[in-house]
Motif scaffolding. Structure first.
Motif, short mmCIF file in Angstrom:
data_model
loop_
_atom_site.label_atom_id
_atom_site.label_comp_id
_atom_site.label_asym_id
_atom_site.label_seq_id
_atom_site.Cartn_x
_atom_site.Cartn_y
_atom_site.Cartn_z
N SER A 41 41.13 -104.23 19.00
CA SER A 41 40.28 -105.56 19.43
C SER A 41 40.91 -107.01 19.04
O SER A 41 40.59 -108.04 19.71
N GLU A 42 41.55 -106.78 17.90
CA GLU A 42 42.20 -107.92 17.62
C GLU A 42 43.62 -107.66 16.79
O GLU A 42 43.47 -106.73 16.09
N THR A 43 44.64 -108.36 16.89
CA THR A 43 45.82 -108.18 16.07
C THR A 43 46.00 -109.67 15.28
O THR A 43 45.92 -110.61 15.91
N LYS A 44 46.13 -109.65 13.90
CA LYS A 44 46.75 -110.71 13.12
C LYS A 44 47.79 -110.46 12.51
O LYS A 44 48.16 -109.40 11.98
N VAL A 45 48.32 -111.58 11.71
CA VAL A 45 49.51 -111.44 10.79
C VAL A 45 49.36 -112.51 9.80
O VAL A 45 48.81 -113.28 9.97
N VAL A 46 49.91 -112.06 8.63
CA VAL A 46 50.04 -113.04 7.35
C VAL A 46 51.40 -113.22 7.36
O VAL A 46 52.34 -112.48 7.38
N THR A 47 51.80 -114.54 7.21
CA THR A 47 53.21 -114.92 7.11
C THR A 47 53.60 -115.54 5.85
O THR A 47 52.66 -116.04 5.06
N SER A 48 54.86 -115.51 5.75
CA SER A 48 55.56 -116.50 4.27
C SER A 48 55.76 -117.72 4.75
O SER A 48 55.27 -118.27 5.87
N ALA A 49 56.02 -118.57 3.90
CA ALA A 49 56.20 -120.07 4.17
C ALA A 49 57.21 -120.22 5.30
O ALA A 49 57.14 -121.32 6.06
N ASP A 50 58.29 -119.55 5.38
CA ASP A 50 59.27 -119.49 6.25
C ASP A 50 58.88 -118.97 7.74
O ASP A 50 59.60 -118.93 8.67
N GLY A 51 57.62 -118.49 8.02
CA GLY A 51 57.31 -118.00 9.20
C GLY A 51 57.51 -116.51 9.22
O GLY A 51 57.08 -115.80 10.39
N SER A 52 58.01 -115.85 8.36
CA SER A 52 58.30 -114.38 8.38
C SER A 52 57.01 -113.63 8.31
O SER A 52 56.17 -113.85 7.48
N VAL A 53 56.85 -112.38 9.05
CA VAL A 53 55.79 -111.89 9.13
C VAL A 53 55.65 -110.71 7.60
O VAL A 53 56.60 -110.21 7.68
N THR A 54 54.63 -110.87 6.93
CA THR A 54 54.67 -110.21 5.52
C THR A 54 53.50 -109.06 5.94
O THR A 54 53.69 -108.22 4.91
N GLU A 55 52.57 -109.28 6.68
CA GLU A 55 51.54 -108.17 6.76
C GLU A 55 51.16 -108.07 8.34
O GLU A 55 50.47 -109.41 8.99
N TRP A 56 50.75 -106.94 8.74
CA TRP A 56 50.07 -106.86 10.11
C TRP A 56 48.73 -106.38 9.84
O TRP A 56 48.49 -105.44 9.07
N ARG A 57 47.77 -107.11 10.65
CA ARG A 57 46.51 -106.67 10.67
C ARG A 57 45.63 -106.30 11.86
O ARG A 57 46.05 -107.17 12.62
N VAL A 58 44.96 -105.23 11.82
CA VAL A 58 44.48 -104.99 13.33
C VAL A 58 42.80 -104.78 12.87
O VAL A 58 42.29 -103.98 12.01
N ASN A 59 41.96 -105.34 13.78
CA ASN A 59 40.80 -104.79 13.97
C ASN A 59 40.57 -103.81 15.03
O ASN A 59 40.83 -103.80 16.16
N LEU A 60 40.04 -102.57 14.61
CA LEU A 60 39.92 -101.36 15.50
C LEU A 60 38.43 -101.47 15.69
O LEU A 60 37.49 -101.50 14.83
N ARG A 61 38.14 -100.70 16.93
CA ARG A 61 36.88 -100.23 17.20
C ARG A 61 37.02 -98.68 17.56
O ARG A 61 38.09 -98.23 18.46
N VAL A 62 36.31 -97.82 16.73
CA VAL A 62 36.47 -96.61 16.74
C VAL A 62 35.39 -95.77 17.45
O VAL A 62 34.31 -96.02 16.98
N THR A 63 35.68 -94.86 18.38
CA THR A 63 34.38 -94.19 19.00
C THR A 63 34.54 -92.63 18.42
O THR A 63 35.53 -92.27 18.27
N PHE A 64 33.41 -92.16 18.12
CA PHE A 64 33.13 -91.02 17.61
C PHE A 64 31.97 -90.18 18.04
O PHE A 64 30.80 -90.98 18.60
N VAL A 65 31.61 -88.99 18.33
CA VAL A 65 30.61 -88.46 18.92
C VAL A 65 29.52 -87.94 17.80
O VAL A 65 29.99 -87.37 16.66
N VAL A 66 28.43 -88.38 18.18
CA VAL A 66 27.37 -87.99 16.95
C VAL A 66 26.69 -86.65 17.07
O VAL A 66 26.50 -86.22 18.37
#
Length: 67
Positions: A41-66
């Protein structure tokens, strides 16, 4: 008739978006059974001061059968 539920979670990786998704789903599967699918549902990044990506973050919606 099946009933499905959707939960949201956030996962991160220093490698890639794909790795963040795999890590999140693997951790989720430790306590949630019958996972049927997920979507990002969302993708985010953490960057260093020079703009390099240091970490990828995702918000997931997970579907499962009850049961």
């Amino acid at each position: 008739m099946a009933v499905a539920k959707v939960i949201e979670l956030t996962a991160s990786s220093k490698v890639s978006v794909e790795d963040a998704v795999k890590t999140g789903l693997k951790k989720c599967a430790e306590s949630v059974k019958n996972i049927q699918g997920a979507w990002i549902s969302e993708t985010k990044v953490v960057t260093s001061a020079d703009g390099s990506v240091t970490e990828w973050r995702v918000n997931l919606r997970v579907t499962f059968v009850v049961e």
